[in-house]
Design a protein around this motif. Sequence first.
Motif, PDB file in Angstrom:
ATOM      1  N   THR A   1      99.158 -32.860-136.070  1.00 41.02           N
ATOM      2  CA  THR A   1      98.189 -32.169-136.923  1.00 41.02           C
ATOM      3  C   THR A   1      97.361 -33.176-137.717  1.00 41.02           C
ATOM      4  O   THR A   1      96.137 -33.051-137.812  1.00 41.02           O
ATOM      5  CB  THR A   1      98.914 -31.200-137.874  1.00 41.02           C
ATOM      6  N   LEU A   2      98.009 -34.178-138.278  1.00 43.40           N
ATOM      7  CA  LEU A   2      97.306 -35.204-139.041  1.00 43.40           C
ATOM      8  C   LEU A   2      96.295 -35.939-138.156  1.00 43.40           C
ATOM      9  O   LEU A   2      95.141 -36.156-138.545  1.00 43.40           O
ATOM     10  CB  LEU A   2      98.296 -36.196-139.651  1.00 43.40           C
ATOM     11  N   GLN A   3      96.711 -36.291-136.955  1.00 44.13           N
ATOM     12  CA  GLN A   3      95.826 -37.024-136.050  1.00 44.13           C
ATOM     13  C   GLN A   3      94.618 -36.177-135.645  1.00 44.13           C
ATOM     14  O   GLN A   3      93.488 -36.674-135.599  1.00 44.13           O
ATOM     15  CB  GLN A   3      96.604 -37.470-134.815  1.00 44.13           C
ATOM     16  N   LEU A   4      94.837 -34.893-135.372  1.00 48.26           N
ATOM     17  CA  LEU A   4      93.721 -34.013-135.033  1.00 48.26           C
ATOM     18  C   LEU A   4      92.795 -33.808-136.234  1.00 48.26           C
ATOM     19  O   LEU A   4      91.581 -33.732-136.080  1.00 48.26           O
ATOM     20  CB  LEU A   4      94.232 -32.673-134.508  1.00 48.26           C
ATOM     21  N   ASN A   5      93.366 -33.726-137.432  1.00 52.26           N
ATOM     22  CA  ASN A   5      92.541 -33.595-138.635  1.00 52.26           C
ATOM     23  C   ASN A   5      91.665 -34.828-138.822  1.00 52.26           C
ATOM     24  O   ASN A   5      90.511 -34.723-139.232  1.00 52.26           O
ATOM     25  CB  ASN A   5      93.407 -33.355-139.871  1.00 52.26           C
ATOM     26  N   TRP A   6      92.205 -36.005-138.554  1.00 58.60           N
ATOM     27  CA  TRP A   6      91.414 -37.230-138.637  1.00 58.60           C
ATOM     28  C   TRP A   6      90.264 -37.199-137.633  1.00 58.60           C
ATOM     29  O   TRP A   6      89.147 -37.598-137.925  1.00 58.60           O
ATOM     30  CB  TRP A   6      92.275 -38.458-138.380  1.00 58.60           C
ATOM     31  N   LYS A   7      90.552 -36.717-136.422  1.00 57.04           N
ATOM     32  CA  LYS A   7      89.519 -36.662-135.392  1.00 57.04           C
ATOM     33  C   LYS A   7      88.408 -35.689-135.792  1.00 57.04           C
ATOM     34  O   LYS A   7      87.223 -35.997-135.637  1.00 57.04           O
ATOM     35  CB  LYS A   7      90.107 -36.233-134.055  1.00 57.04           C
ATOM     36  N   VAL A   8      88.785 -34.550-136.346  1.00 53.03           N
ATOM     37  CA  VAL A   8      87.785 -33.571-136.789  1.00 53.03           C
ATOM     38  C   VAL A   8      86.970 -34.142-137.944  1.00 53.03           C
ATOM     39  O   VAL A   8      85.751 -33.957-138.008  1.00 53.03           O
ATOM     40  CB  VAL A   8      88.457 -32.239-137.166  1.00 53.03           C
ATOM     41  N   ALA A   9      87.625 -34.850-138.869  1.00 55.07           N
ATOM     42  CA  ALA A   9      86.902 -35.483-139.978  1.00 55.07           C
ATOM     43  C   ALA A   9      85.915 -36.526-139.454  1.00 55.07           C
ATOM     44  O   ALA A   9      84.777 -36.611-139.932  1.00 55.07           O
ATOM     45  CB  ALA A   9      87.893 -36.118-140.953  1.00 55.07           C
ATOM     46  N   ALA A  10      86.332 -37.306-138.467  1.00 54.31           N
ATOM     47  CA  ALA A  10      85.441 -38.302-137.876  1.00 54.31           C
ATOM     48  C   ALA A  10      84.254 -37.618-137.193  1.00 54.31           C
ATOM     49  O   ALA A  10      83.113 -38.076-137.305  1.00 54.31           O
ATOM     50  CB  ALA A  10      86.198 -39.169-136.871  1.00 54.31           C
ATOM     51  N   TYR A  11      84.509 -36.517-136.506  1.00 60.34           N
ATOM     52  CA  TYR A  11      83.422 -35.769-135.872  1.00 60.34           C
ATOM     53  C   TYR A  11      82.441 -35.272-136.926  1.00 60.34           C
ATOM     54  O   TYR A  11      81.224 -35.380-136.765  1.00 60.34           O
ATOM     55  CB  TYR A  11      83.974 -34.585-135.064  1.00 60.34           C
ATOM     56  N   ASN A  12      82.970 -34.718-138.021  1.00 58.58           N
ATOM     57  CA  ASN A  12      82.113 -34.200-139.088  1.00 58.58           C
ATOM     58  C   ASN A  12      81.275 -35.314-139.716  1.00 58.58           C
ATOM     59  O   ASN A  12      80.096 -35.112-140.022  1.00 58.58           O
ATOM     60  CB  ASN A  12      82.928 -33.483-140.150  1.00 58.58           C
ATOM     61  N   LEU A  13      81.861 -36.489-139.904  1.00 63.14           N
ATOM     62  CA  LEU A  13      81.100 -37.613-140.452  1.00 63.14           C
ATOM     63  C   LEU A  13      80.008 -38.065-139.482  1.00 63.14           C
ATOM     64  O   LEU A  13      78.887 -38.363-139.891  1.00 63.14           O
ATOM     65  CB  LEU A  13      82.035 -38.777-140.780  1.00 63.14           C
ATOM     66  N   ARG A  14      80.340 -38.105-138.198  1.00 64.09           N
ATOM     67  CA  ARG A  14      79.350 -38.482-137.193  1.00 64.09           C
ATOM     68  C   ARG A  14      78.195 -37.478-137.180  1.00 64.09           C
ATOM     69  O   ARG A  14      77.028 -37.853-137.110  1.00 64.09           O
ATOM     70  CB  ARG A  14      80.023 -38.538-135.820  1.00 64.09           C
ATOM     71  N   ARG A  15      78.527 -36.221-137.306  1.00 58.43           N
ATOM     72  CA  ARG A  15      77.505 -35.163-137.342  1.00 58.43           C
ATOM     73  C   ARG A  15      76.650 -35.283-138.606  1.00 58.43           C
ATOM     74  O   ARG A  15      75.433 -35.106-138.568  1.00 58.43           O
ATOM     75  CB  ARG A  15      78.198 -33.799-137.286  1.00 58.43           C
ATOM     76  N   LEU A  16      77.291 -35.584-139.735  1.00 53.94           N
ATOM     77  CA  LEU A  16      76.562 -35.748-140.992  1.00 53.94           C
ATOM     78  C   LEU A  16      75.564 -36.903-140.895  1.00 53.94           C
ATOM     79  O   LEU A  16      74.414 -36.784-141.322  1.00 53.94           O
ATOM     80  CB  LEU A  16      77.536 -35.988-142.146  1.00 53.94           C
ATOM     81  N   VAL A  17      75.996 -38.019-140.320  1.00 53.77           N
ATOM     82  CA  VAL A  17      75.099 -39.169-140.150  1.00 53.77           C
ATOM     83  C   VAL A  17      73.909 -38.775-139.281  1.00 53.77           C
ATOM     84  O   VAL A  17      72.763 -39.101-139.591  1.00 53.77           O
ATOM     85  CB  VAL A  17      75.856 -40.370-139.550  1.00 53.77           C
ATOM     86  N   TYR A  18      74.166 -38.060-138.192  1.00 53.40           N
ATOM     87  CA  TYR A  18      73.079 -37.627-137.313  1.00 53.40           C
ATOM     88  C   TYR A  18      72.092 -36.742-138.076  1.00 53.40           C
ATOM     89  O   TYR A  18      70.867 -36.913-137.975  1.00 53.40           O
ATOM     90  CB  TYR A  18      73.632 -36.869-136.100  1.00 53.40           C
ATOM     91  N   LEU A  19      72.612 -35.777-138.851  1.00 56.11           N
ATOM     92  CA  LEU A  19      71.733 -34.868-139.580  1.00 56.11           C
ATOM     93  C   LEU A  19      70.938 -35.597-140.657  1.00 56.11           C
ATOM     94  O   LEU A  19      69.767 -35.284-140.900  1.00 56.11           O
ATOM     95  CB  LEU A  19      72.551 -33.731-140.200  1.00 56.11           C
ATOM     96  N   LYS A  20      71.559 -36.585-141.302  1.00 60.97           N
ATOM     97  CA  LYS A  20      70.847 -37.372-142.315  1.00 60.97           C
ATOM     98  C   LYS A  20      69.715 -38.174-141.657  1.00 60.97           C
ATOM     99  O   LYS A  20      68.618 -38.261-142.192  1.00 60.97           O
ATOM    100  CB  LYS A  20      71.805 -38.317-143.041  1.00 60.97           C
ATOM    101  N   GLU A  21      69.993 -38.811-140.523  1.00 56.56           N
ATOM    102  CA  GLU A  21      68.982 -39.598-139.824  1.00 56.56           C
ATOM    103  C   GLU A  21      67.852 -38.722-139.310  1.00 56.56           C
ATOM    104  O   GLU A  21      66.693 -39.142-139.260  1.00 56.56           O
ATOM    105  CB  GLU A  21      69.601 -40.389-138.682  1.00 56.56           C
ATOM    106  N   ALA A  22      68.180 -37.493-138.939  1.00 56.25           N
ATOM    107  CA  ALA A  22      67.160 -36.553-138.451  1.00 56.25           C
ATOM    108  C   ALA A  22      66.425 -35.880-139.613  1.00 56.25           C
ATOM    109  O   ALA A  22      65.513 -35.089-139.385  1.00 56.25           O
ATOM    110  CB  ALA A  22      67.797 -35.506-137.549  1.00 56.25           C
ATOM    111  N   ARG A  23      66.829 -36.202-140.840  1.00 57.82           N
ATOM    112  CA  ARG A  23      66.222 -35.646-142.066  1.00 57.82           C
ATOM    113  C   ARG A  23      66.280 -34.130-142.101  1.00 57.82           C
ATOM    114  O   ARG A  23      65.306 -33.456-142.448  1.00 57.82           O
ATOM    115  CB  ARG A  23      64.803 -36.140-142.236  1.00 57.82           C
ATOM    116  N   VAL A  24      67.437 -33.587-141.711  1.00 64.43           N
ATOM    117  CA  VAL A  24      67.637 -32.137-141.749  1.00 64.43           C
ATOM    118  C   VAL A  24      68.069 -31.754-143.154  1.00 64.43           C
ATOM    119  O   VAL A  24      69.030 -32.306-143.695  1.00 64.43           O
ATOM    120  CB  VAL A  24      68.702 -31.711-140.710  1.00 64.43           C
ATOM    121  N   GLU A  25      67.355 -30.809-143.743  1.00 59.45           N
ATOM    122  CA  GLU A  25      67.682 -30.340-145.094  1.00 59.45           C
ATOM    123  C   GLU A  25      68.621 -29.140-144.985  1.00 59.45           C
ATOM    124  O   GLU A  25      68.398 -28.242-144.179  1.00 59.45           O
ATOM    125  CB  GLU A  25      66.392 -29.913-145.811  1.00 59.45           C
TER     126      GLU A  25
END
Length: 110
Positions: A84-108
């Motif tokens: 569970t901990l390992q999957l939570n880390w993977k989901v957190a990493a996915y969310n951070l990767r998605r956040l970086v993409y949205l920030k670079e795309a200047r999505v409000e």
Amino acid sequence: MTYATRRHRIQQGYVDGAREDRLTQQGWRMHIQRKGSKDKPISETQKRRNTGIAKTRARIEHVFAGLAEMGGTGRRTIGLARTTLQLNWKVAAYNLRRLVYLKEARVEAF
């Protein structure tokens, strides 16, 4: 239970008349994309309905594809807590990767 919480989304490949009848009697509303045939094409209303279902489905499937791209759900740990901990880390990493993409795309947000 409110109407919004009584929705059941399943794929066309899992259509089962008996299950649909049972869930309808329990107050669930089916959200299955409909398919036309050569002799009976689907109506414009059904096309709009299919589009709405497809939008949600595509977004959800893209999340799972992104997680699979990061190594899937195969775990080399023993125990539910570590997995569970390992999957939570993977989901957190996915969310951070998605956040970086949205920030670079200047999505409000909203």
